[in-house]
Design an enzyme around this catalytic site. Sequence first.
Site, PDB file in Angstrom:
ATOM      1  NE  ARG A   1       1.311   2.365  13.237  1.00 32.03           N
ATOM      2  CZ  ARG A   1       0.435   3.187  13.804  1.00 32.03           C
ATOM      3  NH1 ARG A   1       0.858   4.114  14.632  1.00 32.03           N
ATOM      4  NH2 ARG A   1      -0.842   3.081  13.538  1.00 32.03           N
TER       5      ARG A   1
ATOM      6  CE  LYS B   1      -7.933   6.630   3.573  1.00 37.61           C
ATOM      7  NZ  LYS B   1      -6.480   6.385   3.658  1.00 37.61           N
TER       8      LYS B   1
ATOM      9  CE  LYS C   1      -2.506   1.546   3.698  1.00 41.24           C
ATOM     10  NZ  LYS C   1      -2.363   3.014   3.761  1.00 41.24           N
TER      11      LYS C   1
ATOM     12  CB  THR D   1     -11.234   4.329  11.904  1.00 42.32           C
ATOM     13  OG1 THR D   1     -10.031   4.543  11.175  1.00 42.32           O
ATOM     14  CG2 THR D   1     -11.914   3.087  11.398  1.00 42.32           C
TER      15      THR D   1
ATOM     16  CG  ASP E   1      -4.701   4.485   1.385  1.00 41.97           C
ATOM     17  OD1 ASP E   1      -5.831   4.941   1.161  1.00 41.97           O
ATOM     18  OD2 ASP E   1      -4.233   4.345   2.534  1.00 41.97           O
TER      19      ASP E   1
ATOM     20  CG  ASP F   1     -11.797  17.349  -6.665  1.00 41.27           C
ATOM     21  OD1 ASP F   1     -12.684  18.129  -7.085  1.00 41.27           O
ATOM     22  OD2 ASP F   1     -10.646  17.713  -6.399  1.00 41.27           O
TER      23      ASP F   1
HETATM   24  O1  C5P Z   1       0.575   0.728  11.052  1.00 40.56           O
HETATM   25  P1  C5P Z   1      -0.859   0.337  10.876  1.00 40.56           P
HETATM   26  O2  C5P Z   1      -1.070  -1.158  10.747  1.00 40.56           O
HETATM   27  O3  C5P Z   1      -1.776   0.994  11.878  1.00 40.56           O
HETATM   28  O4  C5P Z   1      -1.210   0.935   9.432  1.00 40.56           O
HETATM   29  C1  C5P Z   1      -2.502   0.949   8.976  1.00 40.56           C
HETATM   30  C2  C5P Z   1      -2.563   1.569   7.628  1.00 40.56           C
HETATM   31  O5  C5P Z   1      -3.914   1.570   7.187  1.00 40.56           O
HETATM   32  C3  C5P Z   1      -2.102   3.016   7.582  1.00 40.56           C
HETATM   33  O6  C5P Z   1      -1.498   3.228   6.316  1.00 40.56           O
HETATM   34  C4  C5P Z   1      -3.385   3.809   7.703  1.00 40.56           C
HETATM   35  O7  C5P Z   1      -3.311   5.045   7.036  1.00 40.56           O
HETATM   36  C5  C5P Z   1      -4.373   2.907   7.025  1.00 40.56           C
HETATM   37  N1  C5P Z   1      -5.766   3.034   7.471  1.00 40.56           N
HETATM   38  C6  C5P Z   1      -6.150   2.862   8.794  1.00 40.56           C
HETATM   39  N2  C5P Z   1      -7.456   2.981   9.156  1.00 40.56           N
HETATM   40  C7  C5P Z   1      -8.374   3.253   8.254  1.00 40.56           C
HETATM   41  C8  C5P Z   1      -8.018   3.401   6.921  1.00 40.56           C
HETATM   42  C9  C5P Z   1      -6.679   3.277   6.559  1.00 40.56           C
HETATM   43  O8  C5P Z   1      -5.339   2.602   9.646  1.00 40.56           O
HETATM   44  N3  C5P Z   1      -9.643   3.295   8.630  1.00 40.56           N
END
Ligand code: C5P
Length: 240
Positions: free
Chosen positions: A215, A63, A34, A125, A61, A66
């Site tokens: 992460r 998003k 991603k 979220t 990603d 527009d």
């Molecule tokens: O590090 P982590 O597992 O939290 O990364 C989650 C990824 O998913 C990040 O790139 C974040 O921007 C994305 N994301 C999220 N929650 C959402 C939509 C996208 O954490 N509702």
Amino acid sequence: MDPKEKIIFALDVERFEEAQQLVMELRDHVGMFKVGKQLFTHCGPKIVDFIKLKNSKVFLDLKYHDIPNTVSKAAVEAAKLGVDLLNVHASGGFSMMNQAKQALVEAGKNPDLHRPKIIAVTVLTSLDDGELKKVGFDIPVIELTKKLALLAKEAGLDGVVAGGSEIEMIRETCGRDFLIITPGVRIEDKKDDQKRTITPKEAIQKGASYIVLGRAVRDAADPGALLKKIAEDIRDALSL
Ligand code: C5P
């Protein structure tokens, strides 16, 4: 199906070299990478080119949100880059989503262009009922999520991004062929800034099509070994 195909790794880093290193290290263990706003704004299309050159898939990603004409044109440019999955905000409306999908179908008639899947973000979220009210949406998050997922489906989109607690509702509402991409996935009880988390196995059991991991994998002592274990958990979930 190879369970690793269900794993999307979030390349949430700034520098091209860091992203390259992660792609080389993890490409045998995940199905897709991603690329988000930070990395794409810093590196531009060369990061997509690099991932494609290594025969991996890309979820762009960005998003988009527009007017329909602008989003349709951006979606076609993303398709030209060779991405496999891209997303828009469902709150951009039916016409925006529908026109973007139609533009991709039209562009996909070119045999040299592979048509990417297009999915929608329903409600971020980071928003709760109070925040929604402040921007003029007097409706609970869960109801708005359902409404926007259905709208995305009606507009011809391939699926939505959905948190762990929404997977079952969306699967029930939108049917078995609708893609559900679930972020906020954690291996143990380490949540970082994610409020609601789910394990890979639970997410797949509930009906997620893909899980997004960032992460939890990047910070692991041995990311490759952890991803192998996650793929095993996904295999278990799929065979239950
Ligand atoms: O590090 P982590 O597992 O939290 O990364 C989650 C990824 O998913 C990040 O790139 C974040 O921007 C994305 N994301 C999220 N929650 C959402 C939509 C996208 O954490 N509702």
